[in-house]
Design a protein around this motif. Structure first.
Motif, mmCIF file in Angstrom:
data_model
loop_
_atom_site.group_PDB
_atom_site.id
_atom_site.type_symbol
_atom_site.label_atom_id
_atom_site.label_comp_id
_atom_site.label_asym_id
_atom_site.label_seq_id
_atom_site.Cartn_x
_atom_site.Cartn_y
_atom_site.Cartn_z
ATOM 1 N N THR A 131 -5.453 118.258 -46.931
ATOM 2 C CA THR A 131 -6.118 119.568 -46.939
ATOM 3 C C THR A 131 -7.387 119.539 -47.787
ATOM 4 O OG1 THR A 131 -4.029 120.733 -46.636
ATOM 5 C CG2 THR A 131 -5.828 122.009 -47.547
ATOM 6 N N THR A 132 -7.384 118.684 -48.836
ATOM 7 C CA THR A 132 -8.477 118.716 -49.826
ATOM 8 C C THR A 132 -9.890 118.755 -49.229
ATOM 9 O OG1 THR A 132 -7.025 117.601 -51.371
ATOM 10 C CG2 THR A 132 -9.372 117.587 -51.889
ATOM 11 N N PRO A 133 -10.269 117.763 -48.393
ATOM 12 C CA PRO A 133 -11.664 117.794 -47.900
ATOM 13 C C PRO A 133 -11.949 119.022 -47.030
ATOM 14 C CG PRO A 133 -10.409 116.092 -46.765
ATOM 15 C CD PRO A 133 -9.540 116.595 -47.876
ATOM 16 N N VAL A 134 -10.955 119.435 -46.246
ATOM 17 C CA VAL A 134 -11.147 120.603 -45.382
ATOM 18 C C VAL A 134 -11.281 121.865 -46.223
ATOM 19 C CG1 VAL A 134 -10.148 121.966 -43.524
ATOM 20 C CG2 VAL A 134 -9.840 119.501 -43.560
ATOM 21 N N LEU A 135 -10.517 121.919 -47.326
ATOM 22 C CA LEU A 135 -10.585 123.088 -48.193
ATOM 23 C C LEU A 135 -11.966 123.200 -48.832
ATOM 24 C CD1 LEU A 135 -9.385 125.480 -49.585
ATOM 25 C CD2 LEU A 135 -8.265 123.970 -51.218
ATOM 26 N N GLY A 177 -22.583 117.022 -42.118
ATOM 27 C CA GLY A 177 -23.548 116.034 -42.584
ATOM 28 C C GLY A 177 -23.636 115.983 -44.103
ATOM 29 N N LEU A 178 -23.512 117.141 -44.747
ATOM 30 C CA LEU A 178 -23.560 117.176 -46.214
ATOM 31 C C LEU A 178 -22.420 116.345 -46.793
ATOM 32 C CD1 LEU A 178 -24.222 121.001 -46.784
ATOM 33 C CD2 LEU A 178 -25.888 119.158 -46.834
ATOM 34 N N MET A 179 -21.230 116.490 -46.204
ATOM 35 C CA MET A 179 -20.081 115.724 -46.681
ATOM 36 C C MET A 179 -20.312 114.229 -46.486
ATOM 37 S SD MET A 179 -16.944 118.046 -45.261
ATOM 38 C CE MET A 179 -15.569 117.176 -46.007
ATOM 39 N N LEU A 180 -20.842 113.891 -45.322
ATOM 40 C CA LEU A 180 -21.069 112.477 -45.013
ATOM 41 C C LEU A 180 -22.044 111.862 -46.008
ATOM 42 C CD1 LEU A 180 -20.173 110.502 -42.817
ATOM 43 C CD2 LEU A 180 -22.277 111.020 -41.605
ATOM 44 N N TRP A 219 -13.655 103.421 -49.579
ATOM 45 C CA TRP A 219 -14.880 102.853 -49.019
ATOM 46 C C TRP A 219 -15.567 103.919 -48.182
ATOM 47 C CZ3 TRP A 219 -9.929 101.416 -47.568
ATOM 48 C CH2 TRP A 219 -9.519 101.889 -46.326
ATOM 49 N N PHE A 220 -16.803 103.618 -47.757
ATOM 50 C CA PHE A 220 -17.492 104.504 -46.836
ATOM 51 C C PHE A 220 -17.417 103.883 -45.450
ATOM 52 C CE2 PHE A 220 -21.183 105.551 -44.300
ATOM 53 C CZ PHE A 220 -21.177 106.932 -44.347
ATOM 54 N N ALA A 221 -17.150 104.716 -44.439
ATOM 55 C CA ALA A 221 -17.172 104.222 -43.063
ATOM 56 C C ALA A 221 -18.075 105.123 -42.247
ATOM 57 C CB ALA A 221 -15.764 104.206 -42.483
ATOM 58 N N ARG A 222 -18.717 104.550 -41.262
ATOM 59 C CA ARG A 222 -19.605 105.269 -40.367
ATOM 60 C C ARG A 222 -18.960 106.563 -39.865
ATOM 61 N NH1 ARG A 222 -22.760 102.284 -35.987
ATOM 62 N NH2 ARG A 222 -23.766 104.047 -35.012
ATOM 63 N N ASP A 223 -19.653 107.674 -39.967
ATOM 64 C CA ASP A 223 -19.166 108.972 -39.492
ATOM 65 C C ASP A 223 -17.741 109.289 -39.952
ATOM 66 O OD1 ASP A 223 -21.542 109.578 -38.206
ATOM 67 O OD2 ASP A 223 -20.952 108.507 -36.404
ATOM 68 N N THR A 236 -16.465 111.451 -41.852
ATOM 69 C CA THR A 236 -16.018 112.837 -41.980
ATOM 70 C C THR A 236 -15.243 113.279 -40.736
ATOM 71 O OG1 THR A 236 -18.265 113.349 -41.329
ATOM 72 C CG2 THR A 236 -17.659 113.831 -43.587
ATOM 73 N N ASN A 237 -15.605 112.712 -39.575
ATOM 74 C CA ASN A 237 -14.787 112.891 -38.383
ATOM 75 C C ASN A 237 -14.466 114.338 -38.057
ATOM 76 O OD1 ASN A 237 -13.633 111.545 -36.277
ATOM 77 N ND2 ASN A 237 -12.645 110.080 -37.658
ATOM 78 N N GLY A 238 -15.434 115.216 -38.186
ATOM 79 C CA GLY A 238 -15.210 116.606 -37.786
ATOM 80 C C GLY A 238 -14.621 117.495 -38.865
ATOM 81 N N ARG A 239 -14.382 116.951 -40.069
ATOM 82 C CA ARG A 239 -13.739 117.778 -41.101
ATOM 83 C C ARG A 239 -14.632 118.936 -41.536
ATOM 84 N NH1 ARG A 239 -11.716 112.783 -42.304
ATOM 85 N NH2 ARG A 239 -9.458 112.638 -42.394
ATOM 86 N N GLY A 240 -15.933 118.712 -41.535
ATOM 87 C CA GLY A 240 -16.842 119.804 -41.878
ATOM 88 C C GLY A 240 -16.749 120.932 -40.868
ATOM 89 N N PHE A 241 -16.672 120.564 -39.588
ATOM 90 C CA PHE A 241 -16.561 121.578 -38.537
ATOM 91 C C PHE A 241 -15.221 122.298 -38.627
ATOM 92 C CE2 PHE A 241 -19.314 118.376 -36.143
ATOM 93 C CZ PHE A 241 -20.476 118.997 -36.559
#
Lengths: 317, 351
Positions: free
Chosen positions: A21-25, A46-49, A225-229, A231-236
């Motif tokens: 829930t954390t990132p979505v919250l 994008g901000l999260m990414l 680590w960081f991976a390409r994209d 965030t996978n829709g979590r911002g949306f």
């Protein structure tokens, strides 16, 4: 099936609900902070990414996870300032500007990742640092409850604490009052001497701050680590969670928790060998259904109010 | 007045492109010590060999389609940005149709296209219906549908249509009856671009010469006025999105039948989001979509050539596209100049 029910009722499941829930919250609170001032911040993704990327990179360069966090959040705030500048000063359409910034974040992180690490997929070759998990003394020793509530990532606690802070900010402070005034009716707010532009800038920056924390959690806690994209829709989904919760931070929290439960369930289903492609789509379907239910309820409510009004008028006649 | 506006828009678009390219050059200066060479490949690469010209044309095809798809909804002022998912799901449907529909020459190609269009349309219908019926934001729901299309599509391909003998995660190869013919002997230039141009004309005719197109544009210009003049706004909201989804779905089918001959994507190809910048450059005009798509395809192809020749990540072009979207939609960008132009033309008329 029994297996699934058993694992859903375990302490471990509730622990993982709070974790996912954390990132979505964070995203939902970010959405709320801009929404109260009448701004749809679709750039949250994008901000999260951006923050996830710079958090990893700067922590690797400086050797400190905390400086990484600071850099990640700063990058998100900077990008939200760019959004505010384009929208408020250059009069760019808000939604298109948000889409553009999402593209910018996606493109620039991959471009720089390749430049810095020689890898386009993930930063696994870069030695970065993660923020610590925290045990809460006292609660830690309570059976079951301790397993659920203690030992979380430090940003998980900050996320849930932020719910109260944001609620307080919006409903109990002069700034919050101004933000709501601007969101409710910018012209009226302007006429009593509130600088609409300044308030909108402020709420977008606060929104970027939240998104930055959410992004940093992804790359410096959720994984290391960081991976390409990634965030996978979590911002949306954060946007959707906020839409479900209305204009209250508590509402946003429940919306985010609902989504977190759906995601945690999908991981549980993966454990009994349901393909990950299938379970990965469940949270999104779930969000769509929730949006439908919410929109329907709202329409019913409006209808009821209208009916009441007309019946009052009849009485008046 | 009209001519002034066209001049203004042209200058603004050109300036935007130049600024974006300049920023691209500056980024390259920081990223590599061979910036000049890299920039040269980026600008001239697409025309350097015949193979690259073919690549350029083939890449233009899906961009015309998604540009059209986005233009249609944007003309109705609807923010359905689900073209990415509609294209992806259209491609999955095309794979199913190519593998399991009867292998009849020519006829199967048509059937695959129709099936993909139906799938893309159905995908777009979900946010459309939610918007029309319950006034739910099509923005959020179409974004959600993108992710559902991606994961559900991958599930269908990887678990039901996967060719286990192929080295990678791809579907079975399409039968020859579902291949688009080659237009050149030595290079794989497929007729998709002709179909795309045909569709651009068709969409133009629909928008500017039919009653439905007129209603669609009216709803975009002024929803309340449209409602009062007797247009069923809800219907327009639904059919504009479905048409848009059908066009995007068709793009997926043509991409697979023309280029790959099987389903090959494990990531979304990004054409749906590129369609947004195409539509913006074209000012939502279907005929202008063709040069706009060619231009974006040119940048894309240039970035890939640059990547192959100098090892710079081609994603740099995504950043440039983002900058172009920001500047093109920035109303205040060059507004002072526009105002002066209007003043001048007003003065000259007074005299």
């Amino acid at each position: 099936m029994n297996e699934v029910i058993k694992s859903i009722l375990s302490a471990q499941f509730f622990y993982s609900v709070l974790r996912v829930t954390t990132p979505v919250l964070f995203a939902a609170l970010g959405a709320l902070l801009s929404d109260v001032a009448g701004v749809i911040n679709i750039a949250l993704e994008g901000l999260m990414l951006m923050s996830a990327f710079w958090g990893v990179m700067v922590s690797a360069w400086t050797g400190s996870a905390w400086i990484g966090l600071l850099a990640g959040v700063a990058s998100a705030v900077l990008l939200s300032l760019a959004l505010a500048y384009f929208h408020l000063n250059l009069k760019t359409d808000l939604i298109l500007a948000g889409i553009a910034l999402n593209m910018f974040a996606s493109g620039s992180t991959v471009f720089l990742l390749y430049l810095f690490s020689g890898d386009k997929g993930s930063s696994s070759s870069v030695k970065s640092y993660v923020l610590p998990n925290v045990d809460i003394p006292g609660i830690k020793n309570i059976p079951i409850l301790g397993d659920i509530l203690s030992g979380h990532h430090v940003l998980t606690y900050i996320a849930f604490l932020s719910v109260f802070v944001v609620q307080y900010l919006i409903y109990k402070t002069p700034l919050g009052l101004r933000m709501r005034a601007v969101g409710e009716n910018p012209n009226a707010a302007q006429s009593v001497g509130i600088s609409v532009k300044r308030i909108k800038y402020t709420s977008l920056v606060l929104s970027g701050l939240m998104a930055g924390l959410g992004g940093a959690f992804l790359s410096m806690g959720y994984v290391s680590w960081f991976a390409r994209d990634m965030t996978n829709g979590r911002g949306f989904i954060g946007l959707a969670a906020q839409a479900l919760g209305g204009k209250s931070a508590y509402g946003s929290m429940w919306g985010a928790l609902l989504f977190g439960a759906a995601e945690a369930t999908s991981y549980t289903l993966q454990a009994i060998r349901i393909p990950s492609e299938f379970t990965n789509m469940l949270p999104f379907i779930f969000t769509i259904i929730a949006l439908i239910i919410y929109a329907r309820a709202k329409i019913m409510q409006i209808k009821k109010i209208r009916e009441k009004q007309t019946s009052h008028e009849e009485v008046g006649l | 007045m009209r001519r002034d506006r066209i001049i203004f828009e042209t200058v603004r678009t050109t300036l935007t492109i130049l600024i974006a390219l300049l920023i691209g050059y500056v980024i390259l200066l920081f990223a590599t010590d061979k910036a000049n060479e890299a920039f040269k490949w980026f600008l001239l690469g697409p025309l350097s060999t015949k193979r690259r010209i073919v690549e350029l044309l083939n890449r233009t095809t899906p961009l015309i389609f998604t540009g059209l798809a986005v233009s249609v909804v944007f003309q109705a002022e609807i923010f359905n940005i689900g073209a990415e998912g509609q294209l992806f799901f259209g491609a999955v449907a095309a794979t199913f149709a190519a593998l399991y529909f009867p292998h009849i020459k020519f006829l199967q190609i048509i059937l695959v296209m129709l099936f993909a269009m139906a799938a893309g349309g159905a995908w777009a219908a979900v946010p459309a219906y939610m918007k029309a019926k319950w006034n739910a934001s099509e923005l959020v729901s179409s974004l959600m549908m993108n992710y559902v299309a991606f994961f559900f599509g991958l599930y269908l391909v990887n678990y039901h249509m996967r060719d286990v003998n192929a080295g990678a995660l791809v579907s079975y190869r399409f039968p020859r009856t579902a291949w688009l013919p080659r237009m050149l002997r030595r290079y794989n230039l497929h007729p998709g671009i002709l179909i795309a141009i045909g569709f651009a004309l068709l969409v133009w005719f629909f928008l500017y010469r039919t009653k439905y197109g007129y209603e669609l544009r009216m709803v975009g210009k002024n929803k309340e006025f449209a409602r009062f003049s007797g247009i069923k706004v809800e219907n327009v909201v639904i059919y504009s999105q479905i048409i848009s989804g059908m066009i995007a779905g068709l793009a997926g089918a043509i991409e697979l039948m023309g280029l790959y001959k099987r389903f090959v994507w494990q990531m979304t190809p990004g054409y749906g989001f590129d369609g947004i910048i195409v539509a913006l450059l074209a000012r939502n005009n279907p005929l202008m979509v063709i040069p706009a798509a060619l231009f974006i395809s040119y940048l894309r192809t240039g970035s890939y050539v640059m990547g192959r020749m100098t090892g710079i990540a081609p994603e740099i072009v995504v950043m440039l596209q983002a900058i172009m979207i920001l500047l093109i939609t920035a109303e205040a960008f060059l507004a002072f100049w526009k105002r002066r132009m209007i003043e001048k033309s007003a003065m000259s008329r007074e005299e």
